[in-house]
Design an enzyme around this catalytic site. Structure first.
Site, mmCIF file in Angstrom:
data_model
loop_
_atom_site.group_PDB
_atom_site.id
_atom_site.type_symbol
_atom_site.label_atom_id
_atom_site.label_comp_id
_atom_site.label_asym_id
_atom_site.label_seq_id
_atom_site.Cartn_x
_atom_site.Cartn_y
_atom_site.Cartn_z
ATOM 1 N N GLU A 502 0.833 -1.212 0.000
ATOM 2 C CA GLU A 502 0.000 0.000 0.000
ATOM 3 C C GLU A 502 0.864 1.257 0.000
ATOM 4 O O GLU A 502 0.635 2.194 0.769
ATOM 5 C CB GLU A 502 -0.942 0.001 1.203
ATOM 6 C CG GLU A 502 -1.913 -1.154 1.213
ATOM 7 C CD GLU A 502 -2.962 -1.057 2.325
ATOM 8 O OE1 GLU A 502 -2.894 -0.132 3.151
ATOM 9 O OE2 GLU A 502 -3.856 -1.919 2.358
ATOM 10 N N GLU A 595 -4.446 -8.867 1.135
ATOM 11 C CA GLU A 595 -5.100 -8.636 2.427
ATOM 12 C C GLU A 595 -6.590 -8.732 2.224
ATOM 13 O O GLU A 595 -7.156 -8.058 1.344
ATOM 14 C CB GLU A 595 -4.742 -7.256 3.012
ATOM 15 C CG GLU A 595 -3.340 -7.200 3.566
ATOM 16 C CD GLU A 595 -2.980 -5.860 4.202
ATOM 17 O OE1 GLU A 595 -3.874 -5.208 4.801
ATOM 18 O OE2 GLU A 595 -1.805 -5.475 4.087
HETATM 19 C C1 GAL Z 1 -4.062 -2.345 5.672
HETATM 20 C C2 GAL Z 1 -2.552 -2.356 5.852
HETATM 21 C C3 GAL Z 1 -2.147 -3.255 6.980
HETATM 22 C C4 GAL Z 1 -2.988 -2.963 8.176
HETATM 23 C C5 GAL Z 1 -4.422 -3.188 7.859
HETATM 24 C C6 GAL Z 1 -5.271 -2.945 9.103
HETATM 25 O O1 GAL Z 1 -4.449 -1.211 4.979
HETATM 26 O O2 GAL Z 1 -1.905 -2.794 4.692
HETATM 27 O O3 GAL Z 1 -0.803 -3.057 7.292
HETATM 28 O O4 GAL Z 1 -2.771 -1.646 8.530
HETATM 29 O O5 GAL Z 1 -4.786 -2.291 6.837
HETATM 30 O O6 GAL Z 1 -6.593 -3.116 8.884
#
Ligand code: GAL
Length: 906
Positions: A502, A595
């Site tokens: 990100e 993710e």
């Molecule tokens: C994402 C990020 C992760 C963590 C996650 C939390 O945007 O890549 O590192 O922060 O959100 O929900």
């Protein structure tokens, strides 16, 4: 019989080789003990010991939404009057900088040598004695007020010092001496005998420094390491200190270079595999050398040692290595009927080890082991990942590097336990979010058969927190990236390289894509066998960034981001589901979800009412409790940009070309306690910080292990205050249908419909007693589950994950305490204070309960239970084969004891 390896390999080459193998020239000494530690610089010294000037932190980034747009860097550069150490530290990067013109020239002198703490004669006897790995911040205390939630409410910042005497015998004169650091958090600067050796700012990478020029063989040498974690440097708990192993490596001047072997398997079939071994040989000496290079391949045992006879060997005779230069040798070996490495449970992780020897005139100069595996990977845009020709859906989780109550200090058993718990759930892959792990973790994933996405950066040039890696990205990205690639490229578990998470360059169009292209090129140069990727939560298919990487990794975009009407008109990222757009734009690229979810819950906490939807943002009255700082365990609630597991499954099933997912996260981690930054640790884990599964664990298991007959019911059934109130009951099962009974009465049968992954009885009216579930699959009884109302707390129960542990000062037993009623039923909301103790030569290293709001310091032997449970982590003292009795006591409850045995295995 294969006979003497040299002769065997040399057969037909008419070489006269020395047959005997004299004492090996390479030594690798684990510098675990003998350290002294101190926090803070001597008065007035800080200004001359800084790596570089740092921009002023004007505002804390604590609590900033995780997917907030990263900002442009604030530049701060050293002025003429600043005496920063950067010019002396930068040359440590030289071995990783390809263009000789860009390598750094070391200035004269040894700055810092006037500072007491690094002087050889300084009396450090008053400093704290510590052993490595050491995380100095984990003991706390927690910072209960202030903007510190993001970094785990533990103070990790400020300068610290480590000192250790190194006995370097006179016989080491003429050898090369290296300091190998698996990880130091962070901005390490190293002195030996008062001379500045070099350093390495990035806390997650492993690095080597050459001690040879400054060592004085024939006596005691003084090693000094200063670390200097910045505040506001991370979005999670970074850890602090020499938190991984530190080694003293001694070699002959002619030796295999640092991370100097590359093993690839260009051709693999059931009949035969070709193994290509490249060996880089360094000559630190002043004269050209000629060596024979022999590589033998053995099967690698579970104990990490070569097994039996070599399966194949190859020799490259008479390799010339120039003085102060490098020689490169490539060999190709064939293994008949190779035993392949593949992910569990459907494949087996067979490993091999290449043992390379360098032979000079006087005998063997070096022996170097390279564990590896033989496997094929295919990344198919339509059918996903194929390992050894078999399709493997990625059932992955993200893992941060901390080990809960043990902090960032790496411990093999603690990491292995995490992986065991995740594998039992059905996970087959780990994304190392967002930094290279301890090398020991990759040894575990290799051995245990887990696939790995190895990731290097959470930020490039743009920043997420004021003092994060962006400060050093321009100077260090090449060295840091190449260092990770060289260290990790022989691990069969690593399937791809993630160059970023990100990153802010998603927003900077072509300029950002150019950075990605550069990182991609470097990755290709070091490892042409694996694809690159970068995790994107903002970049869309028509932006330039995704075109630069081989694999499309989407964070949350597959399900869609912030589709809740509450976000209409806000400036936050709002994205409709994106799989089809990326698939259409990149028909040749594999897509995965790097993710997913970021669903939130507190183990054993259930809040009412329960949303009728299959996924919801978390608010008071919608799964959240902003006073108690807890999130409901109905497992339907997520961060603003996330989704429940159920919603993610539906999106994946609707787009079968997607290669799978990495859930955010497998375990809870320290820091980033979204949505309640007054807490200390995350709510996003499928497993809590103590290692206790939340209910979601069984939802994933029901999908990821479809052949395991299992069923799980929630919530618990001890609600004296809810008699007569609607109390929804949900079930997770690998069956397709189930019937729920309350005190013997059927509450009806439910069947999973398309896109449904749980069975819900949302209108159950609470009455005490017993809930029972009968699950079915294809019309046949499949699994059962039950949960009963508990009486008053009466006793304590202890269970250990392992009763026999090694007395090596590192091995651990994890002991789970459960509070039960007189009949042995768990009391689900008990919060009784427990006191743990050990009789015998063992220690309680830490305790925990998985409660994100608990501010009891982790080393405390006394801990309140949370949702009826607590954890004690016990270590046997080194060298003592003994019996340990662990005892738990609590006021008014019957105590419990459990016996462990430690064994001296040295
Ligand atoms: C994402 C990020 C992760 C963590 C996650 C939390 O945007 O890549 O590192 O922060 O959100 O929900």
């Amino acid at each position: 019989m294969l006979g003497n390896p040299w002769r065997r390999a040399a057969a037909g080459l008419a070489l006269s080789l020395v047959a005997a193998l004299p004492a090996l020239a390479r030594e690798r000494i684990d510098l675990a003990t003998g350290w002294r530690f101190q926090r803070g610089d001597p008065p007035g010294a800080t200004a001359q010991l800084m790596y570089d000037v740092r921009p002023e932190v004007k505002a804390s980034a604590d609590g900033k939404v995780a997917d907030a747009r990263p900002d442009e860097a604030v530049k701060a550069s050293a002025g003429a009057q600043d005496r920063v150490l950067k010019p002396w530290v930068l040359p440590s990067a030289n071995p990783f900088i390809k263009d000789p013109a860009k390598r750094h020239r070391r200035p004269e002198g040894h700055p810092g040598s006037e500072v007491d703490f690094e002087r050889p004669g300084f009396d450090d006897s008053g400093w704290q004695a510590v052993t490595l790995p050491h995380d100095w911040a984990i003991a706390g205390p927690f910072l209960e007020t202030g903007p510190y939630g993001g970094m785990g409410r533990l103070q990790t910042w400020g300068p610290v010092w480590y000192r250790r005497a190194l006995d370097i015998p006179a016989a080491d004169k003429g050898r090369s001496l290296f300091l190998d650091v698996d990880g130091a958090m962070s901005y390490a600067t190293v002195w030996l005998n008062g001379k500045l050796v070099g350093g390495w700012p990035y806390g997650y990478n492993s690095f080597r420094l050459d001690l040879t020029p400054w060592a004085q063989p024939g006596g005691t040498n003084q090693l000094v390491i200063r670390l200097d974690n910045p505040p506001e440097s991370a979005r999670w708990y970074p850890g602090a200190g020499l938190y991984r192993k530190v080694w003293l490596t001694k070699t002959a001047p002619v030796h295999v270079a640092h991370w100097g072997t590359t093993v690839t398997t260009p051709q693999v079939s059931a009949q035969q595999a070709t193994v290509a071994v490249e060996v880089r040989v360094d000559n630190d000496g002043g004269k050209a050398a000629r060596v024979d290079v022999l590589t033998e391949i053995f099967a690698l045992g579970d104990d990490g040692k070569p097994m039996g006879e070599a399966v194949v060997a190859a020799l490259k005779p008479q390799v010339d290595v120039p003085a102060q230069g490098q020689g490169v040798v490539t060999m190709s070996l064939r293994i008949a009927k190779p035993r392949l490495w593949g992910p569990k449970p459907h494949q087996q992780p067979h490993r091999y080890v290449a043992v390379t020897r360098l032979q000079g005139k006087g005998g063997v100069l070096d022996r170097y082991e390279t564990p590896f595996g033989i496997r094929t990977l295919r990344f198919d845009a339509n059918t996903g990942l194929h390992v050894n020709g078999q399709p493997v859906k990625l059932q992955g989780v993200n893992q941060h590097h901390d080990l809960g109550a043990l902090g960032a200090a790496f411990n093999v058993r603690a990491a292995e336990r995490q992986l065991e718990i995740l594998q039992a759930m059905g996970a087959n892959a780990i994304r190392m979010s967002h930094n290279p792990p301890d090398p020991g973790l990759l040894a575990l994933t290799d051995r245990m058969g887990l696939l790995v996405v190895d990731e290097i950066f959470d930020s490039w040039e743009r920043k997420k927190t004021p003092l994060d890696f962006h400060l050093i990205f321009p100077d260090w990205y090449e060295a840091d990236l190449r260092a990770m690639l060289r260290r990790d490229r022989n691990h069969p578990s690593v399937i791809m390289w993630s160059i970023g998470n990100e990153v802010g360059e998603q927003y900077t169009d072509k300029a950002g894509a150019a950075v990605a292209r550069r990182l991609h090129e470097i990755t290709r140069e070091e490892d042409p066998t694996r694809p690159t990727t970068t995790a994107m939560n903002f970049a869309k298919s028509d932006m330039p960034l995704p075109a630069e990487v081989d694999v499309i990794s989407l964070n949350y975009q597959g399900e869609g981001i912030r589709q809740d009407p509450e976000f209409i008109g806000t400036d936050r990222i709002r994205t409709p589901p994106q799989y089809p757009n990326f698939h259409a734009k990149f028909p040749g690229k594999l897509i995965l979800s790097s993710e997913t979810a970021s669903a939130l819950s507190s183990r054993g906490v259930y809040l009412f009412p329960v949303t009728p939807a299959n996924s919801s943002i978390t608010r008071d009255g919608r799964g959240g409790d902003s006073k108690a700082l807890q999130v409901s365990g109905y497992e339907l609630y997520a961060v603003d940009f996330g989704s429940s597991a159920d919603k993610v499954f539906a999106a994946l099933d609707a787009h079968p070309y997607v290669a799978g997912e990495f859930v955010w996260t497998g375990f809870d981690y320290l820091g980033e306690p979204t949505p309640y930054y007054a807490a200390r640790s995350s709510y996003s884990g499928i497993v809590d910080l103590a290692g206790f599964p939340k209910d979601r664990y069984w939802l994933y298991q029901s999908r990821w292990r479809p052949d395991l007959p299992m069923a799980h019911l929630l919530p618990h059934w001890t609600w004296p205050e809810r008699v007569g109130q609607v109390t929804p009951v949900h079930a997770f099962t690998s069956g397709d249908e189930a019937e729920l009974f309350l005190n013997g009465r059927s509450l009806g049968k439910r069947k999973k419909g398309p896109g449904e992954y749980r069975l819900r009885w949302d209108d159950v009216v609470y009455e005490p007693g017993e809930l029972k579930l009968q699950a079915w699959r294809d019309g046949k009884p499949w699994a059962t589950a039950s949960v009963a109302t508990a009486g008053a707390a009466a006793r304590l129960e202890l269970k250990s994950d392992r009763a026999d542990i090694a007395a090596d000062g590192s091995d651990l037993s994890f002991i789970t305490l459960t509070i039960t009623d007189a009949a042995g039923r768990p009391v689900p909301r008990a919060e009784t204070r427990i006191r743990f103790s050990v009789a015998g030569p063992g220690d309680i290293v830490a305790t925990d309960n998985g409660d994100a709001t608990s501010f009891e310091p982790f080393p405390s032997p006394s801990r309140k239970a949370f949702s009826g449970q607590a954890l004690a982590i016990v270590r046997g003292r080194a060298g003592a084969s003994a019996k340990l009795v662990v005892r738990a006591e609590a006021d008014g409850l019957a105590p419990a004891e459990i016996t462990l045995y430690t064994k001296d295995t040295r």
